[in-house]
Design an enzyme around this catalytic site. Structure first.
Site, short mmCIF file in Angstrom:
data_model
loop_
_atom_site.label_atom_id
_atom_site.label_comp_id
_atom_site.label_asym_id
_atom_site.label_seq_id
_atom_site.Cartn_x
_atom_site.Cartn_y
_atom_site.Cartn_z
N GLY A 190 -4.43 -104.68 -49.87
CA GLY A 190 -5.27 -103.65 -49.26
C GLY A 190 -5.92 -102.82 -50.35
N GLU A 211 -0.49 -111.22 -49.99
CA GLU A 211 -1.05 -110.63 -48.78
C GLU A 211 -0.60 -111.45 -47.57
OE1 GLU A 211 -2.94 -107.98 -47.61
OE2 GLU A 211 -2.76 -109.01 -45.69
N VAL A 245 6.48 -112.15 -47.32
CA VAL A 245 7.61 -111.86 -48.23
C VAL A 245 8.89 -111.81 -47.42
CG1 VAL A 245 8.59 -110.14 -49.79
CG2 VAL A 245 6.13 -110.61 -49.82
N GLY A 278 0.59 -100.23 -46.71
CA GLY A 278 0.11 -99.21 -45.79
C GLY A 278 0.95 -97.95 -45.88
N ALA A 327 -9.18 -89.23 -47.47
CA ALA A 327 -9.24 -87.81 -47.80
C ALA A 327 -10.46 -87.14 -47.16
CB ALA A 327 -9.27 -87.65 -49.31
N HIS A 451 -37.69 -95.64 -59.20
CA HIS A 451 -37.57 -96.89 -59.95
C HIS A 451 -37.36 -96.59 -61.42
CE1 HIS A 451 -38.19 -101.04 -61.10
NE2 HIS A 451 -38.99 -100.60 -62.07
#
Ligand code: FAD
Ligand code: NAD
Length: 475
Positions: A190, A211, A245, A278, A327, A451
């Site tokens: 993540g 993952e 896992v 997480g 946040a 530009h």
């Protein structure tokens, strides 16, 4: 210190401290209670973000990127360097200094706004009363017309790989390594896994990221995710998908991780293991039993769209309530609540919260992914502009990735913008503003962009949605 306030905020992270400042700006008497202690025991406002999240991770991402570029990219510019070495202690010291400046800044902001800062633990009692436990263990009761709960989140633990603080660590531990691990394992590809995996890879670790899902960055637009995976693998971030896992055992100074994937069971040996699967809402000892504030089945404090808990005068904001754990989302909710308390109009537009992953290339998006638009059934058009066609990106030697803009076929409204490439996190701000104003792709097409800037890529992506791009071939 008074015992009674208009507003008491429990938690001084990105949700709580802006709520306190805005409430004070609105002429209310405010106290903000926070229990955060740094590793040396010193208290600090700023929560996870300033002390152990956004700010220290970005400090290390910046330093490690410079180190990496000096080694692998400067020669292309004709800059030859030799004898380059890493001083990790100095890098970590710089990071700590940035964190300290940031958290000290909140004390200064509180002072200027007239917020009373209180270090200690806050616990909501019925009737908008708060039990305060100060660091010396003393207890006092405070009361307020309004209480804002902003207690944040904590890392989720994997039962089969529990944190030991030394070999198996959370993200805070992974920010504080005092030596570059030769072999680093990360569970979870993540945002944290990718950002911190990148930091240590650039500094020399061999990094394997496990993952569980078969899809990489499942929440992102999949065209963007595919491009990202290609770049990360080129950087030798060894990302293994569909890896479940089953256990991690520390033996001496080695962590043995067992996992299964489609090919069977495997063992991976690493020197450090970061678990980044997480975060969970943090509400430990926050609520006395009879406050009436409800938690949902995942432990989040239940709130409505405007962060009301259902108990009169009690609000909850930030990571401890539903929605993305970001946040900027936390801050907007805190400010909204402080304005609502003061009787002002306020709302958070949850549809325009940008996501940014601070890897290289950077990743950022806002609005709907192509998969979500397709599922909605609304006819749409897509404009893609590759940074390879951007003069500025080429001059920067960072011409990787693209800008992808999705707009409605019927009324041309911009539905989503997805960027992978240089400064994507900065570029997305224009797209957020466009969505906030319900802009059409034509609005962006008619907006003049300087530009040569990276922002021209967004302009060209909007033009490409109508096959009118100038600087790339329309497909
Ligand atoms: P927190 O920041 O967790 O703050 C809550 C505060 O409340 C803490 O200080 C806690 O000690 C205090 N507290 C809790 N309970 C009590 C109590 N009962 N009494 C007193 N005090 C209490 N987000 C981004 O948007 N961008 C990023 O780049 C980013 N990078 C991140 C990197 C990492 C490694 C991590 C872990 C997170 C990152 N995040 C990022 C997420 C971000 O940190 C959170 O979304 C954000 O901190 C949430 O703010 P909050 O105020 O809700 O909670
Ligand atoms: P995340 O939700 O971003 O990623 C967790 C990953 O772990 C997912 O891909 C998930 O499929 C995987 N996973 C879950 N259980 C697993 C298991 N048992 N084995 C293997 N993989 C597993 O969470 P995170 O990276 O821990 O970050 C936590 C929060 O912090 C996020 O909500 C994020 O928004 C926030 N954050 C944001 C930023 C940023 O904005 N740049 C940076 C860091 C963290």
């Amino acid at each position: 210190m008074a015992d009674s306030y208009d507003v008491i905020v429990i938690g001084g992270g990105p949700a709580g401290y802006p709520a306190a400042i805005r409430a004070a700006q609105n002429g209310l008497s405010v106290a903000c209670i926070d229990e955060w202690k740094n590793r040396d025991g010193t208290p600090a406002f700023g929560g996870t973000c300033l002390n152990a999240g956004c700010i220290p991770s970005k400090a290390l991402l910046e330093s490690s990127e410079l180190f990496h570029r000096l080694h692998s990219e400067f020669a292309v510019h004709g800059i030859k360097a030799s004898g380059v070495t890493l001083d990790l202690a100095a890098m970590q010291k710089r990071k700590a200094g940035i964190v300290k400046k940031s958290t000290d800044g909140i004390n200064a902001l509180f002072k200027a706004a007239g917020v009373t800062p209180i270090h200690g633990h806050g616990r909501l009692l019925p009737g908008r009363r708060v039990e305060l436990t100060t660091p010396d263990g003393a207890k006092r009761e405070l009361s307020a017309k309004n209480v804002i709960l902003a207690s944040g989140s904590a890392p989720a633990e994997l039962r089969s790989a529990p944190f030991d603080g030394k070999h198996i660590v959370d993200s805070w531990g992974a920010l504080d390594f005092d030596a570059v691990p030769k072999r680093l394992g990360v569970i979870g590809a993540g945002v944290i896994g990718l950002e911190l995996g990148s930091v240590w890879r650039r500094l020399g670790s061999q990094v394997v990221i496990l993952e569980a899902l078969d899809d990489f960055l499942a929440m992102a637009d999949q065209q963007l995710a595919k491009e990202a995976l290609r770049h990360f693998r080129k950087q030798e971030l060894d990302i293994r998908l569909g890896a479940r896992v089953s256990g991690a055992v520390v033996s001496g100074d080695v962590v043995k991780v067992t996992y299964t994937d489609a090919k069977g069971e495997h063992t991976l040996e690493v020197d450090k293991l970061v678990v980044a699967i997480g975060r969970r809402p943090y509400t430990k000892d926050l609520l006395a039993p009879d406050t009436g504030v409800q938690l949902d089945e995942r432990g989040f404090i239940q709130v409505d769209e405007q962060c009301r808990t259902g108990v009169d005068g009690v609000w909850a904001v930030g990571d401890c309530v539903r929605g993305p754990m970001l946040a900027h989302k936390a801050k907007e909710e805190g400010v909204m609540v402080a304005d609502l308390i003061a009787g002002r109009f306020a709302e958070v537009n949850y549809k325009t919260i940008p996501s940014v992953i601070y890897t290289a290339p950077e990743i950022a998006w806002v609005g709907l992914t192509e998969e979500q638009v397709k599922a909605s059934g609304r006819p749409y058009k897509v404009g893609v502009f590759p940074f390879l066609a951007s003069g500025r990106a080429r001059a920067m030697e960072q011409a990787q990735g693209f800008v992808k803009l999705i707009a409605a076929q019927d009324d041309d409204e911009i539905l989503g913008v997805h960027i992978i490439g240089p400064m994507a996190g900065e570029l997305i701000a224009e797209a957020v503003l466009a969505l906030e104003y319900s802009a059409s792709s034509e609005d962006l097409q008619r907006t003049i962009h300087a530009h040569p800037t990276l922002s021209e890529a967004l302009h060209e992506a909007a033009l490409a949605a109508d096959k009118r791009a100038i600087d790339s071939i329309n497909r």
